[in-house]
Design a protein around this motif. Structure first.
Motif, PDB file in Angstrom:
ATOM      1  N   ARG A 251       0.829  -1.211   0.000  1.00 23.30           N
ATOM      2  CA  ARG A 251       0.000   0.000   0.000  1.00 23.30           C
ATOM      3  C   ARG A 251       0.861   1.257   0.000  1.00 23.30           C
ATOM      4  O   ARG A 251       0.518   2.240  -0.676  1.00 23.30           O
ATOM      5  CB  ARG A 251      -0.940  -0.038   1.196  1.00 23.30           C
ATOM      6  N   ASP A 252       1.979   1.236   0.727  1.00 23.06           N
ATOM      7  CA  ASP A 252       2.888   2.383   0.711  1.00 23.06           C
ATOM      8  C   ASP A 252       3.434   2.620  -0.697  1.00 23.06           C
ATOM      9  O   ASP A 252       3.703   3.764  -1.086  1.00 23.06           O
ATOM     10  CB  ASP A 252       4.061   2.155   1.668  1.00 23.06           C
ATOM     11  N   ALA A 253       3.599   1.522  -1.448  1.00 18.97           N
ATOM     12  CA  ALA A 253       4.143   1.625  -2.803  1.00 18.97           C
ATOM     13  C   ALA A 253       3.061   1.922  -3.843  1.00 18.97           C
ATOM     14  O   ALA A 253       3.374   2.087  -5.022  1.00 18.97           O
ATOM     15  CB  ALA A 253       4.853   0.323  -3.164  1.00 18.97           C
ATOM     16  N   GLY A 254       1.801   1.961  -3.406  1.00 18.51           N
ATOM     17  CA  GLY A 254       0.711   2.204  -4.341  1.00 18.51           C
ATOM     18  C   GLY A 254       0.386   1.002  -5.205  1.00 18.51           C
ATOM     19  O   GLY A 254      -0.121   1.139  -6.315  1.00 18.51           O
ATOM     20  N   VAL A 255       0.675  -0.204  -4.692  1.00 14.83           N
ATOM     21  CA  VAL A 255       0.421  -1.446  -5.426  1.00 14.83           C
ATOM     22  C   VAL A 255      -0.726  -2.188  -4.753  1.00 14.83           C
ATOM     23  O   VAL A 255      -0.747  -2.332  -3.516  1.00 14.83           O
ATOM     24  CB  VAL A 255       1.683  -2.336  -5.449  1.00 14.83           C
ATOM     25  N   ASP A 256      -1.674  -2.661  -5.537  1.00 14.01           N
ATOM     26  CA  ASP A 256      -2.824  -3.370  -4.991  1.00 14.01           C
ATOM     27  C   ASP A 256      -2.386  -4.571  -4.161  1.00 14.01           C
ATOM     28  O   ASP A 256      -1.504  -5.339  -4.563  1.00 14.01           O
ATOM     29  CB  ASP A 256      -3.738  -3.841  -6.129  1.00 14.01           C
ATOM     30  N   ALA A 257      -3.020  -4.761  -3.013  1.00 14.19           N
ATOM     31  CA  ALA A 257      -2.662  -5.855  -2.114  1.00 14.19           C
ATOM     32  C   ALA A 257      -3.787  -6.869  -1.968  1.00 14.19           C
ATOM     33  O   ALA A 257      -3.850  -7.601  -0.974  1.00 14.19           O
ATOM     34  CB  ALA A 257      -2.281  -5.289  -0.739  1.00 14.19           C
ATOM     35  N   GLY A 258      -4.667  -6.944  -2.964  1.00 12.70           N
ATOM     36  CA  GLY A 258      -5.842  -7.807  -2.859  1.00 12.70           C
ATOM     37  C   GLY A 258      -5.510  -9.274  -2.624  1.00 12.70           C
ATOM     38  O   GLY A 258      -6.129  -9.931  -1.773  1.00 12.70           O
ATOM     39  N   LEU A 259      -4.540  -9.818  -3.354  1.00  7.39           N
ATOM     40  CA  LEU A 259      -4.183 -11.225  -3.182  1.00  7.39           C
ATOM     41  C   LEU A 259      -3.597 -11.474  -1.804  1.00  7.39           C
ATOM     42  O   LEU A 259      -3.890 -12.489  -1.150  1.00  7.39           O
ATOM     43  CB  LEU A 259      -3.197 -11.656  -4.269  1.00  7.39           C
ATOM     44  N   LEU A 260      -2.763 -10.550  -1.344  1.00  8.80           N
ATOM     45  CA  LEU A 260      -2.187 -10.696  -0.004  1.00  8.80           C
ATOM     46  C   LEU A 260      -3.260 -10.567   1.072  1.00  8.80           C
ATOM     47  O   LEU A 260      -3.217 -11.257   2.090  1.00  8.80           O
ATOM     48  CB  LEU A 260      -1.102  -9.647   0.214  1.00  8.80           C
ATOM     49  N   ASP A 261      -4.233  -9.693   0.837  1.00  9.62           N
ATOM     50  CA  ASP A 261      -5.344  -9.558   1.785  1.00  9.62           C
ATOM     51  C   ASP A 261      -6.125 -10.867   1.899  1.00  9.62           C
ATOM     52  O   ASP A 261      -6.534 -11.266   2.997  1.00  9.62           O
ATOM     53  CB  ASP A 261      -6.292  -8.432   1.351  1.00  9.62           C
ATOM     54  N   ALA A 262      -6.341 -11.516   0.768  1.00 13.37           N
ATOM     55  CA  ALA A 262      -7.051 -12.797   0.789  1.00 13.37           C
ATOM     56  C   ALA A 262      -6.266 -13.836   1.573  1.00 13.37           C
ATOM     57  O   ALA A 262      -6.825 -14.569   2.403  1.00 13.37           O
ATOM     58  CB  ALA A 262      -7.297 -13.280  -0.640  1.00 13.37           C
ATOM     59  N   PHE A 263      -4.964 -13.907   1.345  1.00 11.02           N
ATOM     60  CA  PHE A 263      -4.134 -14.858   2.072  1.00 11.02           C
ATOM     61  C   PHE A 263      -4.118 -14.536   3.565  1.00 11.02           C
ATOM     62  O   PHE A 263      -4.181 -15.428   4.419  1.00 11.02           O
ATOM     63  CB  PHE A 263      -2.713 -14.848   1.503  1.00 11.02           C
ATOM     64  N   ARG A 264      -4.066 -13.234   3.888  1.00 17.20           N
ATOM     65  CA  ARG A 264      -4.098 -12.837   5.289  1.00 17.20           C
ATOM     66  C   ARG A 264      -5.366 -13.337   5.979  1.00 17.20           C
ATOM     67  O   ARG A 264      -5.346 -13.737   7.146  1.00 17.20           O
ATOM     68  CB  ARG A 264      -4.020 -11.307   5.408  1.00 17.20           C
ATOM     69  N   GLY A 265      -6.482 -13.332   5.249  1.00 23.16           N
ATOM     70  CA  GLY A 265      -7.727 -13.827   5.821  1.00 23.16           C
ATOM     71  C   GLY A 265      -7.616 -15.283   6.247  1.00 23.16           C
ATOM     72  O   GLY A 265      -8.112 -15.679   7.307  1.00 23.16           O
ATOM     73  N   TYR A 266      -6.968 -16.124   5.434  1.00 24.53           N
ATOM     74  CA  TYR A 266      -6.786 -17.530   5.782  1.00 24.53           C
ATOM     75  C   TYR A 266      -5.855 -17.680   6.977  1.00 24.53           C
ATOM     76  O   TYR A 266      -6.075 -18.496   7.867  1.00 24.53           O
ATOM     77  CB  TYR A 266      -6.208 -18.302   4.591  1.00 24.53           C
ATOM     78  N   VAL A 267      -4.798 -16.857   6.984  1.00 18.97           N
ATOM     79  CA  VAL A 267      -3.843 -16.907   8.100  1.00 18.97           C
ATOM     80  C   VAL A 267      -4.530 -16.511   9.403  1.00 18.97           C
ATOM     81  O   VAL A 267      -4.403 -17.195  10.423  1.00 18.97           O
ATOM     82  CB  VAL A 267      -2.641 -15.981   7.812  1.00 18.97           C
ATOM     83  N   ASP A 268      -5.288 -15.415   9.367  1.00 15.99           N
ATOM     84  CA  ASP A 268      -5.967 -14.952  10.580  1.00 15.99           C
ATOM     85  C   ASP A 268      -6.998 -15.971  11.063  1.00 15.99           C
ATOM     86  O   ASP A 268      -7.158 -16.176  12.268  1.00 15.99           O
ATOM     87  CB  ASP A 268      -6.663 -13.611  10.314  1.00 15.99           C
ATOM     88  N   ALA A 269      -7.691 -16.620  10.131  1.00 12.84           N
ATOM     89  CA  ALA A 269      -8.668 -17.631  10.510  1.00 12.84           C
ATOM     90  C   ALA A 269      -7.994 -18.821  11.182  1.00 12.84           C
ATOM     91  O   ALA A 269      -8.533 -19.416  12.119  1.00 12.84           O
ATOM     92  CB  ALA A 269      -9.451 -18.092   9.283  1.00 12.84           C
ATOM     93  N   THR A 270      -6.797 -19.168  10.715  1.00 13.74           N
ATOM     94  CA  THR A 270      -6.048 -20.277  11.315  1.00 13.74           C
ATOM     95  C   THR A 270      -5.631 -19.936  12.739  1.00 13.74           C
ATOM     96  O   THR A 270      -5.744 -20.765  13.652  1.00 13.74           O
ATOM     97  CB  THR A 270      -4.813 -20.613  10.460  1.00 13.74           C
ATOM     98  N   VAL A 271      -5.155 -18.710  12.942  1.00 12.56           N
ATOM     99  CA  VAL A 271      -4.776 -18.266  14.284  1.00 12.56           C
ATOM    100  C   VAL A 271      -5.999 -18.231  15.196  1.00 12.56           C
ATOM    101  O   VAL A 271      -5.962 -18.702  16.336  1.00 12.56           O
ATOM    102  CB  VAL A 271      -4.103 -16.875  14.222  1.00 12.56           C
ATOM    103  N   ALA A 272      -7.117 -17.687  14.683  1.00  8.15           N
ATOM    104  CA  ALA A 272      -8.346 -17.591  15.478  1.00  8.15           C
ATOM    105  C   ALA A 272      -8.872 -18.967  15.871  1.00  8.15           C
ATOM    106  O   ALA A 272      -9.516 -19.116  16.914  1.00  8.15           O
ATOM    107  CB  ALA A 272      -9.413 -16.826  14.697  1.00  8.15           C
ATOM    108  N   ALA A 273      -8.569 -19.976  15.059  1.00  7.44           N
ATOM    109  CA  ALA A 273      -9.010 -21.337  15.364  1.00  7.44           C
ATOM    110  C   ALA A 273      -8.094 -22.025  16.366  1.00  7.44           C
ATOM    111  O   ALA A 273      -8.304 -23.198  16.704  1.00  7.44           O
ATOM    112  CB  ALA A 273      -9.085 -22.157  14.080  1.00  7.44           C
ATOM    113  N   GLY A 274      -7.082 -21.292  16.834  1.00  2.00           N
ATOM    114  CA  GLY A 274      -6.197 -21.843  17.863  1.00  2.00           C
ATOM    115  C   GLY A 274      -4.973 -22.565  17.339  1.00  2.00           C
ATOM    116  O   GLY A 274      -4.353 -23.348  18.069  1.00  2.00           O
ATOM    117  N   HIS A 275      -4.589 -22.266  16.086  1.00  2.00           N
ATOM    118  CA  HIS A 275      -3.469 -22.992  15.490  1.00  2.00           C
ATOM    119  C   HIS A 275      -2.309 -22.069  15.142  1.00  2.00           C
ATOM    120  O   HIS A 275      -1.543 -22.344  14.217  1.00  2.00           O
ATOM    121  CB  HIS A 275      -3.938 -23.724  14.229  1.00  2.00           C
ATOM    122  N   GLY A 276      -2.137 -21.004  15.913  1.00  2.00           N
ATOM    123  CA  GLY A 276      -1.057 -20.063  15.637  1.00  2.00           C
ATOM    124  C   GLY A 276       0.325 -20.665  15.768  1.00  2.00           C
ATOM    125  O   GLY A 276       1.260 -20.222  15.084  1.00  2.00           O
TER     126      GLY A 276
END
Length: 293
Positions: A251-276
């Motif tokens: 975002r600082d570079a002005g480049v779309d981060a949509g794919l990374l945002d999607a991956f972050r969602g899976y990562v956060d869901a894994t942590v929230a499920a207790g598997h950090g």
């Protein structure tokens, strides 16, 4: 000494790959019949000895085996539907990229009258006719064996199972890997460029990343297959922090981060499920869980 005349082969669809398929068969001495919606595309092959058929039905009737390579299985089904009764007692080998479900649908369509193998070409047109070409086939093994000479003229073939959708499933999974990798590399180049790093400067270091991916893939595949995510060397929680940094840098570079945002969602869901604390292989389960929901 007797010689065996090669089996006549039909090729339906004369885009760049269809042209390559027909050309390789001609090079190997096969009698080739061709059909395409635009007849002009067949001229170079006709000059080399290919026979033109005016309709899909005439093309299929001309040969024991027909190869089909068109844009998708909607086009495949329309063309084979137009062939009608000509499919009776003929073998069709589908070589068009599409989803596993559509490959199964085509197999059912052909199976009402003839025989079917579904295939996926995994290499570019300039490899066809050499051992650098890779073609995956699924369907009855005896049918694959029966037409190995034709397939060998095209390149290196592999049978991946009786179930008709398996070749397409391999195709989709490997294309997923290819295009997400290509997209990721271009994204990285844009982030680097915004920070004054030229593509040629980044490239040697990118090759270094590619070199370490093979053992990472091997470890991930073993862990996911065995559902074993303990003894982590790269925990999900550590990835969560890294992905957030990547999103901020994008975002600082002005480049779309949509794919990374999607991956972050899976990562956060894994942590929230207790598997950090689990290995990053555990993230894959959240991809299927979130899709089902």
């Amino acid at each position: 000494m007797t010689t065996t005349t090669p089996t006549p082969v039909t090729v339906l669809g004369l885009g760049p790959m269809g042209q390559a398929l027909a050309g390789a068969l001609l090079d190997a001495g096969y009698p080739v019949t061709v059909w395409n919606r635009t007849e002009a595309k067949a001229q170079a092959l006709r000059d080399r000895g290919a026979r033109w058929a005016p309709t899909p039905a005439a093309a299929v009737a001309a040969s024991e085996v027909t190869l089909v390579n068109v844009v998708d299985h909607d086009a495949v089904d329309a063309i084979l539907g137009a062939a009608g009764d000509a499919l009776s007692d003929r073998t069709v080998i589908g070589l068009s990229s599409d989803t596993p479900d559509r490959a199964r649908r085509t197999a059912k369509l052909v199976g009402n009258q003839g025989r079917y193998l579904d295939g996926a070409i995994m290499t570019p047109t300039d490899t066809i006719g050499s051992q650098d070409a890779s073609i995956l086939l699924s369907g009855p093994h005896e049918l694959y064996d029966a037409h190995r000479p034709v397939l060998d003229a095209l390149g290196r073939s592999s049978w991946v199972g009786d179930e008709y959708g398996r070749a397409a499933a391999f195709d989709m999974a490997l294309l997923d890997l290819f295009w997400t990798s290509v997209g990721g590399f271009q994204h990285a180049l844009m982030v680097a460029s915004a920070n004054g790093i030229e593509p040629e400067e980044l490239l040697p270091h990118a090759h270094g990343i590619v070199a370490i991916l093979s053992p990472v893939f091997t470890d991930l595949a073993e862990r996911i297959e065995r559902d074993r995510h303990d003894d982590s060397s790269a925990s999900v929680s550590s990835v969560a922090a890294s992905v957030r940094h990547l999103i901020a840098a994008s975002r600082d570079a002005g480049v779309d981060a949509g794919l990374l945002d999607a991956f972050r969602g899976y990562v956060d869901a894994t942590v929230a499920a207790g598997h950090g604390d689990a290995e990053i292989s555990r993230i894959a389960q959240e991809m299927t869980t979130l899709t089902r929901e």
